[in-house]
Scaffold this active site. Structure first.
Site, mmCIF file in Angstrom:
data_model
loop_
_atom_site.group_PDB
_atom_site.id
_atom_site.type_symbol
_atom_site.label_atom_id
_atom_site.label_comp_id
_atom_site.label_asym_id
_atom_site.label_seq_id
_atom_site.Cartn_x
_atom_site.Cartn_y
_atom_site.Cartn_z
ATOM 1 N N SER A 94 6.470 5.691 -4.423
ATOM 2 C CA SER A 94 5.575 5.806 -3.275
ATOM 3 C C SER A 94 5.223 4.416 -2.786
ATOM 4 O O SER A 94 5.183 3.458 -3.567
ATOM 5 C CB SER A 94 4.300 6.553 -3.662
ATOM 6 O OG SER A 94 3.337 6.500 -2.624
ATOM 7 N N TYR B 257 -2.408 7.444 -9.985
ATOM 8 C CA TYR B 257 -1.214 7.802 -9.223
ATOM 9 C C TYR B 257 -0.492 6.537 -8.766
ATOM 10 O O TYR B 257 0.717 6.387 -8.979
ATOM 11 C CB TYR B 257 -1.589 8.669 -8.017
ATOM 12 C CG TYR B 257 -0.392 8.991 -7.138
ATOM 13 C CD1 TYR B 257 0.489 10.005 -7.507
ATOM 14 C CD2 TYR B 257 -0.145 8.278 -5.970
ATOM 15 C CE1 TYR B 257 1.601 10.299 -6.722
ATOM 16 C CE2 TYR B 257 0.956 8.565 -5.181
ATOM 17 C CZ TYR B 257 1.820 9.575 -5.557
ATOM 18 O OH TYR B 257 2.921 9.853 -4.782
#
Length: 292
Positions: free
Chosen positions: A172, A184
């Site tokens: 990401s 995350y």
């Protein structure tokens, strides 16, 4: 990350592009060809499903991994109609050691080789770090990190022995930007570093490894994490088909870091050129409450 996105948008007119390192000793004839087999985790929705549809249309055999057996079976019929000659499904929870063992055993099967592995499965948690249970945090890292590492470890021996193969690890843009204590973002930063390191270490073997770094994409991801995206401008979203095409093209070019979309390419450049302190201050302006 939204403020960083808006700052990076000013760079778009400069057509800044980010390219990874192409190793000279890897054959330029590498291609995503027909009659190969690709394994995709998290295959029934979002980015995983988009990869499956593109590869089915290219004539790839597919091994789909996800938790929902019925959803896998239904999607397999769709992919067969799109042109995949063979669609195998493996219902498995990759946060569970038994589920990971089931998938790694399939990757170990030298009689049914996997030419392309797409480690797509991943989760975010729509809670503050201190309000998240240790069980939830461990489950997140088991999926975002441990499963990626173990499946890659299982796939590489066969690929290196054949002198050909590709691995796409879905990371990401969040892994490139300092987060607000986000597990995350940290997990995706690990995937990026892991993939780039492997890409260097595998130079000359014929095997290519890529970290795919999407920005915002319209998938089920944010809904599952209970993250409100209603105020996110449309301009910040990347078309999912463009994302898949960019990733596969970058794999052919042996770019170990693929960042689809001009805006997010600009972010990748900015985060690597600006002093870390400046990048942190930009990231701090983002209201990231409720995300980890």
């Amino acid at each position: 990350m939204r403020n960083v996105c808006e700052a990076a948008a000013k760079w778009q007119r400069r057509a800044v592009t980010y390219r990874g390192v192409m190793t000279a000793d890897t054959p330029k004839s590498f291609s995503i060809t027909r009659r190969g087999t690709a394994m995709i985790t998290g295959a029934t929705a979002g980015i995983g499903a988009a990869f499956a549809e593109h590869l089915a249309q290219d004539g790839y055999g597919l091994v789909l991994v996800a938790r929902d057996a019925q959803r896998l079976a239904d999607f397999a019929l769709v992919l067969a109609r799109l042109g995949s000659p063979d669609v195998e499904t493996i219902p498995a929870d990759l946060t569970d050691p038994a589920g990971r063992a089931l998938v790694t055993a399939r990757l170990d099967d030298r009689n049914r080789p996997i030419q392309l592995l797409i480690n797509n499965a991943g989760i975010g948690l729509g809670k503050e770090f201190l309000q998240t249970s240790t069980e939830e945090l461990i489950r997140q890292l088991d999926l975002n990190v441990t499963a990626v590492m173990l499946l890659t470890h299982a796939a590489l021996p066969g690929m290196t022995a054949r002198g050909h193969g590709g691995i796409i690890n879905v990371a990401s843009v969040a892994g490139l930007v300092p987060g607000r204590g986000s597990t995350y973002s940290a997990s995706k930063a690990w995937v990026i570093s892991f993939s780039e390191g492997l890409s260097l270490g595998l130079a000359g073997t014929g095997v290519r490894v890529q970290a795919l770094c999407p920005g915002f994409v319209r998938t089920e991801f944010h809904q599952r994490a209970a993250i409100d995206m209603s105020k996110t401008p449309n301009a910040l979203y990347v078309d999912i088909d463009l994302l898949v095409r960019t990733s596969l093209a970058d794999l052919r070019r042996n770019n170990p870091l693929s960042v689809p979309g001009t805006l997010y390419k600009s972010i990748a450049v900015i985060t690597r050129l600006l002093p870390r302190g400046v990048t942190r201050r930009l990231a701090a302006k983002v209201n990231s409450k409720g995300r980890t």
